[in-house]
Design a protein around this motif. Structure first.
Motif, PDB file in Angstrom:
ATOM      1  N   LEU A 116       5.394   3.994 -18.833  1.00 13.95           N
ATOM      2  CA  LEU A 116       6.733   3.567 -18.414  1.00 13.95           C
ATOM      3  C   LEU A 116       7.793   4.412 -19.091  1.00 13.95           C
ATOM      4  O   LEU A 116       7.778   4.573 -20.322  1.00 13.95           O
TER       5      LEU A 116
ATOM      6  N   TRP B 118       7.058  -6.891 -11.835  1.00 13.15           N
ATOM      7  CA  TRP B 118       6.327  -7.558 -12.914  1.00 13.15           C
ATOM      8  C   TRP B 118       7.221  -7.879 -14.105  1.00 13.15           C
ATOM      9  O   TRP B 118       7.045  -8.912 -14.751  1.00 13.15           O
ATOM     10  N   THR B 119       8.143  -6.983 -14.439  1.00 12.64           N
ATOM     11  CA  THR B 119       9.008  -7.234 -15.598  1.00 12.64           C
ATOM     12  C   THR B 119      10.071  -8.291 -15.285  1.00 12.64           C
ATOM     13  O   THR B 119      10.556  -8.965 -16.192  1.00 12.64           O
TER      14      THR B 119
ATOM     15  N   LEU C  18       2.264  -6.287 -19.908  1.00  7.64           N
ATOM     16  CA  LEU C  18       3.552  -5.657 -20.199  1.00  7.64           C
ATOM     17  C   LEU C  18       4.451  -6.537 -21.059  1.00  7.64           C
ATOM     18  O   LEU C  18       5.672  -6.369 -21.044  1.00  7.64           O
TER      19      LEU C  18
ATOM     20  N   ASN D 141       2.470 -10.441 -11.764  1.00  7.49           N
ATOM     21  CA  ASN D 141       1.597  -9.321 -12.124  1.00  7.49           C
ATOM     22  C   ASN D 141       0.135  -9.674 -11.832  1.00  7.49           C
ATOM     23  O   ASN D 141      -0.545 -10.286 -12.656  1.00  7.49           O
TER      24      ASN D 141
ATOM     25  N   VAL E 120       6.097  -2.319 -11.041  1.00  6.00           N
ATOM     26  CA  VAL E 120       6.380  -2.638 -12.446  1.00  6.00           C
ATOM     27  C   VAL E 120       7.722  -3.339 -12.574  1.00  6.00           C
ATOM     28  O   VAL E 120       7.885  -4.241 -13.404  1.00  6.00           O
TER      29      VAL E 120
ATOM     30  N   ALA F  68       7.678   4.403 -13.416  1.00  4.11           N
ATOM     31  CA  ALA F  68       6.382   3.895 -13.874  1.00  4.11           C
ATOM     32  C   ALA F  68       5.288   4.729 -13.224  1.00  4.11           C
ATOM     33  O   ALA F  68       5.322   4.978 -12.011  1.00  4.11           O
TER      34      ALA F  68
END
Length: 380
Positions: free
Chosen positions: A232, A187-188, A105, A194, A184, A117
Motif C-alpha cells: 500500500l 476494506w479500509t 489491514l 474484506n 483496498v 494498492a
C-alpha cells in the motif's frame, strides 16, 4: 539557637543545590522516558513497536525501495519515487493452497489516504508438460484478479468483482504486480467487507484451464521471500511546514568548530564561542543507543546536524541571511530600537529521512519524515 537554625537552613540549601546540580538515577530515567516519548511523537507513534518474535527478514522489495529512495543514513536522495509518505507491506497469512488470498489491514490508520494498492505474486516456472504438449502448447495465459464479495459463493453472479486482468508469459518466472486499489479502499472503509482476493488462470480466449499451466507461490510450501504480498502506498497527512526540502542534500557543511591554537586558549570558552560564525555541526541520532534497533531495520541511525554560532554585524553572504535578518542586524548594531536582538543561527534548509521498520503486526513499513536533517544554516 539562632546559629543552629542558620546552619540547618544552610545545610538544606546545600542539599537542594546538590540535587539540582546532579540529578539522581530516578530523575535521569524519568527525563529519558519523557525525551523518548517526544521522539516517538515526532515519528507519529504513541509506543515503540514490539520487535519481531523471531529472526525475520524484510521483503526484498521493501529493502530495494528503501535503498532507491534514501542513502545509507536514511536521508532522502530521490524525493520523486514515493507516492505519499508511507509504504506498507502485508504478507498473506491464510496459507491457502488455492489462489485465494486474505490480507489483514488492521494496522492501517484511519487518517491514512490510500493512494495505490498492489498485489505482488511470484510466478513459478510452469510444468514442462503444460507448455510443450503438441497442439495444446501455450505461450501466454490470462490472469484475472477478483475482489471476493461473497466469501462462500465467489463463483455466483455478484460473488466477485474483476479488479485486474493481464496476459502473462509462460516462458519465465518472477514477480507479477496487479493494481487493486478500489478493493483496498473498500476494506479500509469497512473492515467487515474484506473477503479477500481470488486469482484465476484462463486461456487467451477466456476458456478455463484445468490444471492451470501457471502457478503462483502461495503462503504454504514456499519460501517466505516468495509469499504473496500486498503493498500500500498511502499518505498520513503529516507534512513539514516551511523550509525547502526538494533535492538531495549536499552534505558539505560549513567547516565545524576547530580547536583554537594554544596561544589563543587563554581566552574564555564563552568568549571564543561567541566569535564562531553561524555554521552546521554534527548531531548523531543512534537508534541502537536509545533501544530501538530491535524494530528499526534501516538506518541504524542518522546525522541530524544542528546550527550553532553567532550572527555578527555586518552579515555577509556566507551567513545566508534573509533580508529581514539583515535589517534586524542593522537595527541591533545601531541600537535604533530597544529590545531587538541580533539574528539567530538556525537551519535554512531541511531534508527528510526514511525509516524502514517492523510494526506491531510484524508488517514492514517504509515511512518518510519531513524536516529531520539540517541541510545548511543561516542567520534569520
Amino acid at each position: 539557637m539562632l546559629r543552629t537554625v542558620l546552619l540547618l537552613l544552610l545545610l538544606l540549601l546545600l542539599l537542594a543545590l546538590a540535587r539540582t546540580a546532579s540529578p539522581g538515577p530516578a530523575s535521569v530515567a524519568i527525563r529519558r522516558a519523557e525525551a523518548l516519548k517526544k521522539l516517538l511523537e515526532v515519528f507519529g507513534m504513541e509506543d515503540p513497536p514490539a520487535p519481531p518474535t523471531h529472526s525475520k527478514q524484510p521483503p526484498q522489495y521493501m529493502v530495494d525501495l528503501f535503498n532507491s529512495v534514501a542513502n545509507a543514513d536514511g536521508v532522502t536522495k530521490n524525493p520523486d519515487i514515493l507516492e505519499g509518505n508511507t509504504v506498507r507491506s502485508f504478507l498473506e497469512k491464510t496459507h491457502s493452497e488455492e489462489m485465494r488470498f486474505l490480507f489483514v489491514l488492521s494496522s492501517v490508520a484511519k487518517n491514512e489516504k490510500i493512494l495505490t494498492a498492489e498485489l505482488h505474486l511470484f510466478r513459478l516456472w510452469p510444468r514442462v508438460t503444460d507448455v510443450t504438449d503438441g497442439p495444446k502448447r501455450q505461450h501466454f495465459c490470462q490472469v484475472n484478479v477478483y475482489q471476493v464479495l461473497e466469501k462462500d459463493k465467489p463463483d455466483t453472479p455478484g460473488g466477485k468483482k474483476l479488479l485486474a486482468a493481464r496476459l502473462v508469459s509462460l516462458q519465465t518466472s518472477g514477480w507479477e504486480v496487479f493494481t487493486i486499489t478500489p478493493a483496498v479502499r473498500d476494506w479500509t472503509e469497512d473492515e467487515s467487507s474484506n473477503q479477500g482476493l481470488l486469482v484465476t488462470v484462463q486461456s487467451r480466449g477466456g476458456a478455463p484451464l484445468d490444471p492451470p499451466p501457471l502457478q503462483f507461490a502461495s503462503g504454504r510450501g514456499h519460501h517466505e521471500s516468495k509469499k504473496p504480498m500486498l503493498v500500500l502506498f498511502t499518505d498520513d497527512g503529516r507534512r513539514g511546514a516551511s523550509l525547502p526540502t526538494a533535492g538531495f542534500p549536499e552534505l558539505t557543511p560549513q567547516a565545524p568548530d576547530l580547536p583554537a591554537p594554544k596561544s589563543r586558549r587563554s581566552r574564555s570558552t564563552r568568549s571564543l564561542g561567541r566569535l564562531q560564525p553561524c555554521q552546521r555541526h554534527p548531531l548523531s541520532v543512534d537508534f541502537e543507543e536509545i533501544g530501538w534497533s530491535g524494530w528499526i531495520i534501516s538506518p541504524r541511525g542518522y546525522n541530524a546536524f544542528h546550527c550553532k554560532g553567532s550572527c555578527p554585524f555586518p552579515l555577509g553572504e556566507n551567513m545566508r541571511p534573509t533580508n529581514h535578518a539583515t535589517v534586524q542586524s542593522i537595527i541591533n548594531a545601531l541600537k535604533l530600537s530597544e529590545g531587538v536582538s541580533s539574528p539567530c543561527c538556525v537551519p535554512d534548509k531541511l531534508f527528510s529521512i526514511n525509516l524502514l521498520y517492523f510494526d506491531d503486526d510484524e508488517n514492514v513499513v517504509l515511512k518518510q519524515y519531513d524536516d529531520m536533517v539540517a541541510g545548511s544554516c543561516g542567520c534569520h
